[in-house]
Enzyme design. Structure first.
Site, PDB file in Angstrom:
ATOM      1  N   CYS A   1      -1.215   4.198   4.504  1.00  0.00           N
ATOM      2  CA  CYS A   1      -0.883   2.864   6.331  1.00  0.00           C
ATOM      3  C   CYS A   1       0.453   2.769   6.013  1.00  0.00           C
ATOM      4  CB  CYS A   1      -2.187   2.325   5.736  1.00  0.00           C
ATOM      5  SG  CYS A   1      -2.290   1.785   4.631  1.00  0.00           S
TER       6      CYS A   1
HETATM    7  C1  UN1 Z   1      -1.556   2.705   1.815  1.00  0.00           C
HETATM    8  O1  UN1 Z   1      -0.642   2.404   2.459  1.00  0.00           O
HETATM    9  O2  UN1 Z   1      -2.827   3.115   2.611  1.00  0.00           O
HETATM   10  O3  UN1 Z   1       3.055   0.242  -0.800  1.00  0.00           O
HETATM   11  C2  UN1 Z   1      -1.602   1.589   0.363  1.00  0.00           C
HETATM   12  C3  UN1 Z   1       2.693   1.404  -0.320  1.00  0.00           C
HETATM   13  C4  UN1 Z   1       1.645   1.726  -1.769  1.00  0.00           C
HETATM   14  C5  UN1 Z   1      -0.039   0.999  -1.423  1.00  0.00           C
HETATM   15  C6  UN1 Z   1      -0.268   1.743   0.469  1.00  0.00           C
HETATM   16  N1  UN1 Z   1       2.324   0.689  -2.817  1.00  0.00           N
HETATM   17  O4  UN1 Z   1       3.297   2.443  -0.276  1.00  0.00           O
END
Ligand code: UN1
Length: 542
Positions: free
Chosen positions: A307
């Protein structure tokens, strides 16, 4: 029925490549292994090798979800009454067990969802870090003492657990994200029903089993497998039936809004971590090689299935052509394949066939919106594969990296999240325009700027409306003790991780302890202190 700690793994006859095992998976309800009440099942397959079936799992029914909720409700009083430092100790044991089994869990995560081994290592480490952080938080979970306005009266606050929490997470961070949710939930004294992601049931089962090995009492975490639209929906529906005190969801904005509505009409707390169209701005003063590395990783690491992945790459006009040329060289050199069998691949398959289908529908027609395709190609096949593809693409669900330039804020693709390996590139006239563009999408999860101008960096972090902002770093890479979450269409303002998440899994209980032996009324029985003004002309002093 067998207890989760008394059972071994049950292997099924399958024609998996290399004789990889296929297991019979179970729900874990009240510590017991159970199948779906109607016997329904679904399979988990390796997206890097579709002939590799990891297991057959219960497709949980309403009865299963309700049995799990009842089990969580029954376990709640005992767990809430367990001293918080003891709850923390169980969580610490989980972290230590995960460290001990890390390599196996990492390999399992890669086998089940196709992320590279390095990235699965990051996801599992984030789960470990979360346990180690909250182990000690069990020794804090502080309340406050508050001074009363009346004599012989004590005021104080306690954090209380909410009750039964419904946990629903996506499969792209199948170790880190459920731990982000359940570890603080149980540390605060709540119990959980976890609907595991439909594309990562075996990993979820393994993690839940390890949680029980760590000393977790039966019923504190109950796992039901199934699909989002069926089992997940049943868990959300149970909010209307008064069986759930909290929902924590990571997934799409559309589903998050539906969950928010259900929780809202029942006054039930919900944590929503939703989509993003994360901007990354590159200004002329930036270290261009560093910016290229950040923009490349943000866009295509994890095949763009975070995400926090890069959506709009916003490049200042003075460096636009040069930057794009170098960026496209990197994109064209991308090494893709199954990281279980090939070293140094940047990304592996899509998380499952469905993610590939949705992605291909999302990128279809981008050119008719006016965007220029600089890289694309859809699904990778034997006859249509990048030079650096490793192995046989037909074995799994692999996609080309996609890049679209000449994107403007008038186009839908500027605003829509594309979950997968696609970056949309936007030209900015100057810093103010870049900042405007970065803020112009409906989302507000992560964001980044590459600049060596301190004022630009300051203004970006001050004026960017997002939950997370990186300066000279990629849009990804949140650490396990910083608040994670978004604003606008990326969430409802709740946060995961660090001490802030405790707010999401507890409520404040204010205590008013009257020691005077009489009725003292706040605001009314308080002695008023009169002001006695002295007859001095302060203005005469200078
Ligand atoms: C996600 O993008 O669903 O910050 C979680 C990050 C990871 C967690 C992402 N530590 O990219």
């Amino acid at each position: 029925m067998a207890h989760v700690l008394e059972s071994g793994l049950e292997f099924l006859e399958r024609d998996n490549p290399n004789g990889l095992p296929c297991v019979r998976g179970y729900n874990i309800i009240g510590g017991q292994l159970t199948s779906a009440s109607d016997g329904g099942t679904f399979e988990s397959t390796n997206p890097a090798r579709l002939t590799d079936c990891l297991g057959v799992f219960p497709h949980s029914t309403k009865e299963d979800v309700h049995t799990a909720l009842d089990s969580a409700a029954a376990a709640f009083p005992g767990w809430a009454a367990t001293p918080a430092p003891t709850r923390g100790q169980v969580i610490g044991n989980m972290g230590r067990l995960l460290m001990e089994h890390k390599d196996a869990i990492v390999a399992l995560e890669t086998r089940e969802i196709g992320k590279t081994l390095k990235e699965s290592g990051g996801s599992v480490q984030e789960a470990i870090d979360t346990c180690l952080f909250f182990q000690s938080e069990g020794r804090r979970l502080y309340g406050q003492t508050v001074n009363s306005e009346l004599p012989n009266k004590e005021l104080s606050t306690y954090r209380r657990p909410l009750g039964v929490c419904g946990i629903i997470n996506a499969c792209n961070f199948p170790a880190a994200v459920p731990f982000w949710k359940m570890i603080p939930a149980i540390m605060c004294g709540n119990t959980c029903v976890w609907k595991s992601p439909q594309d990562a049931p075996l990993l979820s089962f393994a993690l839940a089993r390890i949680m029980h090995e760590a000393g977790l009492p039966d019923g504190v975490i109950n796992v039901v497998h199934g699909k989002g639209s069926t089992t997940g929906q049943l868990l959300v529906d149970a909010v209307d039936e008064g069986k759930v005190n909290k929902i924590s969801f990571t997934g799409s904005t559309a589903v998050g809004k539906m969950i928010g509505e259900v929780c809202g009409r029942n006054l039930v707390s919900c944590s929503l971590e939703l989509g993003g169209k994360n901007p990354l701005v590159v200004m002329p003063s930036a270290d261009i090689d560093n910016a290229l590395a950040g923009a490349y990783w943000s866009g295509f690491g994890t095949a763009g299935q975070r995400c926090t992945s890069l959506g709009n790459l916003i490049v200042h006009q003075d460096i636009y052509d040069d930057f794009l040329e170098k960026y496209m060289e990197m994109v064209k050199s991308t090494s893709i394949g199954d990281s279980m069998r090939h070293d140094d691949v940047l990304y592996g398959p899509m998380l499952s066939e469905k993610y590939a289908t949705d992605f291909l529908a999302d990128v279809k027609g981008l050119e008719s919106q006016g965007a220029t395709e600089l890289a694309g190609g859809g699904r990778i096949t034997e006859d249509n594969k990048p030079g650096n593809f490793q192995g046989d693409p037909e074995e799994g669900v692999y996609l080309w990296p996609h890049v679209y330039a000449g994107v403007t804020e008038e186009m839908d693709c500027f605003h829509d999240e594309i979950f997968g390996p696609a970056v949309t590139i936007v030209k900015a006239n100057d810093f103010d325009h870049a900042l405007h563009l970065a803020n112009a999408s409906p989302y507000g999860l992560s964001s980044a700027i590459y600049t060596n101008d301190r004022m630009e960096a300051y203004r970006f972090k001050t004026e960017m409306k997002a939950g997370m902002t990186s300066i000279n770093n990629s849009t990804t890479g949140a650490e396990a003790h910083l608040p994670f979450g978004g604003v606008k269409n990326s969430g409802n303002g709740t946060r995961e991780s660090g001490i802030w998440v405790i707010e999401a899994y507890s409520y404040w209980h204010a205590i008013n302890d009257e020691l005077s032996g009489k009725l003292q009324l706040a605001q009314m029985d308080v002695d008023e202190i009169e002001i006695e003004e002295a007859d001095v002309d302060w203005t005469s002093l200078a």
